[in-house]
Scaffold this motif. Structure first.
Motif, PDB file in Angstrom:
ATOM      1  N   LYS A 151       0.854  -1.234   0.128  1.00 34.80           N
ATOM      2  CA  LYS A 151      -0.236   0.031   0.130  1.00 34.80           C
ATOM      3  C   LYS A 151       0.993   1.150  -0.135  1.00 34.80           C
ATOM      4  N   ALA A 152       0.662   2.009  -0.886  1.00 33.77           N
ATOM      5  CA  ALA A 152       1.369   3.565  -1.158  1.00 33.77           C
ATOM      6  C   ALA A 152       0.199   4.395  -0.646  1.00 33.77           C
ATOM      7  N   ASP A 153       0.662   5.281   0.381  1.00 32.91           N
ATOM      8  CA  ASP A 153      -0.403   6.634   0.853  1.00 32.91           C
ATOM      9  C   ASP A 153       0.321   7.737   0.473  1.00 32.91           C
ATOM     10  N   MET A 154      -0.575   8.830   0.028  1.00 38.76           N
ATOM     11  CA  MET A 154      -0.221  10.048   0.009  1.00 38.76           C
ATOM     12  C   MET A 154      -1.236  10.689   0.959  1.00 38.76           C
ATOM     13  N   ALA A 155      -0.781  11.304   2.185  1.00 34.87           N
ATOM     14  CA  ALA A 155      -1.650  11.619   3.315  1.00 34.87           C
ATOM     15  C   ALA A 155      -1.522  13.031   3.506  1.00 34.87           C
ATOM     16  N   TYR A 156      -2.448  13.624   4.070  1.00 36.76           N
ATOM     17  CA  TYR A 156      -2.668  15.136   4.451  1.00 36.76           C
ATOM     18  C   TYR A 156      -3.382  15.238   5.855  1.00 36.76           C
ATOM     19  N   ALA A 157      -2.565  15.915   6.567  1.00 30.95           N
ATOM     20  CA  ALA A 157      -3.003  16.073   8.292  1.00 30.95           C
ATOM     21  C   ALA A 157      -3.128  17.535   8.564  1.00 30.95           C
ATOM     22  N   TYR A 158      -4.003  17.710   9.203  1.00 29.17           N
ATOM     23  CA  TYR A 158      -4.146  19.176  10.075  1.00 29.17           C
ATOM     24  C   TYR A 158      -4.018  19.234  11.473  1.00 29.17           C
ATOM     25  N   LYS A 159      -3.142  19.785  11.773  1.00 27.35           N
ATOM     26  CA  LYS A 159      -3.001  19.969  13.327  1.00 27.35           C
ATOM     27  C   LYS A 159      -3.768  21.231  13.829  1.00 27.35           C
ATOM     28  N   SER A 160      -4.811  20.595  14.828  1.00 31.21           N
ATOM     29  CA  SER A 160      -5.689  21.593  15.525  1.00 31.21           C
ATOM     30  C   SER A 160      -5.652  21.415  17.089  1.00 31.21           C
ATOM     31  N   SER A 161      -6.004  22.540  17.465  1.00 29.97           N
ATOM     32  CA  SER A 161      -6.216  22.397  19.181  1.00 29.97           C
ATOM     33  C   SER A 161      -7.487  21.385  19.474  1.00 29.97           C
ATOM     34  N   ILE A 162      -8.440  21.482  18.404  1.00 24.23           N
ATOM     35  CA  ILE A 162      -9.673  20.822  18.691  1.00 24.23           C
ATOM     36  C   ILE A 162      -9.608  19.373  18.501  1.00 24.23           C
ATOM     37  N   VAL A 163      -9.287  19.149  17.251  1.00 23.45           N
ATOM     38  CA  VAL A 163      -8.976  17.482  16.984  1.00 23.45           C
ATOM     39  C   VAL A 163      -8.252  17.516  15.500  1.00 23.45           C
ATOM     40  N   ASN A 164      -7.185  16.840  15.667  1.00 22.33           N
ATOM     41  CA  ASN A 164      -6.160  16.285  14.362  1.00 22.33           C
ATOM     42  C   ASN A 164      -7.060  15.704  13.473  1.00 22.33           C
ATOM     43  N   ILE A 165      -6.872  15.889  12.084  1.00 17.56           N
ATOM     44  CA  ILE A 165      -7.503  15.206  11.349  1.00 17.56           C
ATOM     45  C   ILE A 165      -6.723  14.781  10.227  1.00 17.56           C
ATOM     46  N   GLY A 166      -6.860  13.508   9.675  1.00 21.49           N
ATOM     47  CA  GLY A 166      -5.988  13.251   8.587  1.00 21.49           C
ATOM     48  C   GLY A 166      -6.658  12.311   7.516  1.00 21.49           C
ATOM     49  N   VAL A 167      -6.207  12.571   6.277  1.00 22.52           N
ATOM     50  CA  VAL A 167      -6.949  11.853   5.037  1.00 22.52           C
ATOM     51  C   VAL A 167      -5.852  11.247   4.308  1.00 22.52           C
ATOM     52  N   ALA A 168      -5.797  10.051   3.870  1.00 22.93           N
ATOM     53  CA  ALA A 168      -4.946   9.616   3.111  1.00 22.93           C
ATOM     54  C   ALA A 168      -5.576   8.875   1.908  1.00 22.93           C
ATOM     55  N   MET A 169      -5.001   8.945   0.426  1.00 19.32           N
ATOM     56  CA  MET A 169      -5.305   8.198  -0.440  1.00 19.32           C
ATOM     57  C   MET A 169      -4.573   7.055  -0.909  1.00 19.32           C
ATOM     58  N   ASN A 170      -4.939   5.924  -0.637  1.00 20.51           N
ATOM     59  CA  ASN A 170      -4.340   4.649  -0.795  1.00 20.51           C
ATOM     60  C   ASN A 170      -4.377   4.139  -2.290  1.00 20.51           C
ATOM     61  N   TYR A 171      -3.303   3.584  -2.514  1.00 21.17           N
ATOM     62  CA  TYR A 171      -2.941   2.693  -3.593  1.00 21.17           C
ATOM     63  C   TYR A 171      -2.558   1.251  -3.268  1.00 21.17           C
TER      64      TYR A 171
END
Length: 405
Positions: A151-171
């Motif tokens: 599995k190859a992942d291109m991921a993006y995450a946003y660092k927040s004081s409320i909650v950190n969220i991350g999204v990855a496109m998997n191949y």
């Protein structure tokens, strides 16, 4: 030199994968994204925000790094196979579980990872004989299986004081190669062999959340169901040598829900618990969902305090996992005990980690087969591959000596 090293790591990741005696029934080995720190802690860490965490199974963990992060590892060791006839065999194995890189830009994190997420490799040969009328034919039979899913992942995450969220496109991309050969000792008989190669690939996605609340951090992940499609080629030892059977072969990756919790206490100690639930029942190949539970403890000493032995970080843990397929209509359980430590380097947040994992899988009385393994994992974390070495000297003028007057 750094970029050549990365290329070598990637090529090794593609070429190497794990072995098990249950490989003919499916892909018994699965990797869940843990770094070597997590491997030594019961294969946990998808919610551990109390360290720089390259575990991109939860893409929001990319928010734990503030510098360009490079992390990879090698696992090697021994496997022992046993069957109900008291036959035993030892095998050697080596594989690269993961390669990750994270780049921070303010509150944004961009990451890439490549890892082996499932595999099943085995080879065996038997010396046999066949009685035909008055002749006794001696021959050997060779069976070989190579199965891997990457599995190859291109991921993006946003660092927040409320909650950190991350999204990855998997191949996803994988293969299954089945090889069989019959080799007669007598040259008057024709040997036979064939090879069936299946190749499959397709994209998916993963969403992850993480949040630190005081001494506790939480994480949750959802990975999508993916139907991998590909081709099947039949190769054999006479003309025509290869025949492509079509592009209708497929393999299904189940949807997965996972979560974790990490608790830090008494400043130097941590406990982590992770759970993974895979929905294999929604696929055609398997008819039951599976569960994996991991628990780990860690001692992370405060830097610069205590005697030498008090400065050594230690981790222990274990996990319980159900395999998605049965043998002899009996459920297969995998259990493991883990241990780990780290060697800090001179630069901050740079370290060499190692872990030991002892695993048992199956039961000879129930399945007619069992295997166990002892694997040693070595990883590096924190090497900024883009950062240039600081210049420790500056240009300065050298005063001239006064001239005699």
């Amino acid at each position: 030199m750094k970029y050549k090293l990365i290329l070598v790591f990637l090529l090794m990741t593609v070429l190497l994968a794990g072995n098990s005696i249950f490989s003919f029934d499916g892909m018994p080995l699965e990797y869940y994204g843990n770094d070597v720190y997590g491997l030594g802690m019961g294969e946990t860490g998808s919610a551990d925000m109390f360290r720089i965490n390259p575990n991109l199974h939860n893409p929001s963990m990319a928010a734990t790094t503030n510098n360009v992060l490079f992390s990879t590892a090698t696992s090697l060791g021994y496997m022992w196979y046993k069957d109900s006839d008291n036959n035993e065999f030892r095998d050697d194995g080596i594989y690269m579980p993961y390669f990750t890189m994270t780049i921070p830009i303010k509150n944004h994190r961009f990451a890439f990872s490549f890892n082996s997420i499932a595999s099943g490799n085995i080879e065996n040969s038997k010396e046999l004989e066949f009685i035909s009328f008055s002749d006794t034919l001696q021959y050997s039979e060779v069976n070989r299986l190579s199965t891997s899913l990457y599995k190859a992942d291109m991921a993006y995450a946003y660092k927040s004081s409320i909650v950190n969220i991350g999204v990855a496109m998997n191949y996803y991309l994988g293969h299954r190669i089945r090889y069989w050969k019959l080799d007669f000792e007598d040259n008057d008989y024709t040997d036979a062999k064939y090879e069936i190669e299946k190749i499959y690939k397709n994209p998916g996605f993963t969403v992850g959340l993480s949040k630190k609340i005081g001494k506790v951090s939480l994480g949750a992940v959802y990975s999508s169901y993916v139907k991998l499609e590909g081709s099947e080629t039949y190769k054999y030892a006479h003309t025509p040598y290869a025949d492509t059977l079509g592009d209708d072969f497929h393999f299904e990756v189940p949807a997965q829900v996972s979560g974790g919790i990490t608790w830090k206490f008494m400043e130097k100690y941590k406990a982590s618990f992770d759970g993974y639930y895979q929905m294999w029942q929604d696929t055609e190949d398997y008819d039951k969902n599976t569960l994996k539970l991991g628990l780990g403890l860690a001692y992370d000493p405060l830097s610069g305090y205590g005697s030498w032995y008090e400065k050594i970080p230690l981790r222990i843990g274990g996990y319980y996992r159900e395999l998605p397929f049965d043998v002899n209509n009996e459920k297969i359980i995998e259990k493991a005990f883990t241990f780990g430590s780290s060697i800090p380097l001179k630069s901050p947040n740079k370290k060499i980690e190692f872990a030991v994992t002892y695993t048992t899988r199956g039961d000879v009385d129930k399945h007619g087969l069992s295997d166990e393994s002892l694997m040693f994992s070595f990883g590096i974390t924190g090497f900024d591959i883009f950062k240039k070495r600081y210049k420790r000297i500056e240009h300065r003028e050298i005063p001239k000596a006064d001239e005699d007057r």
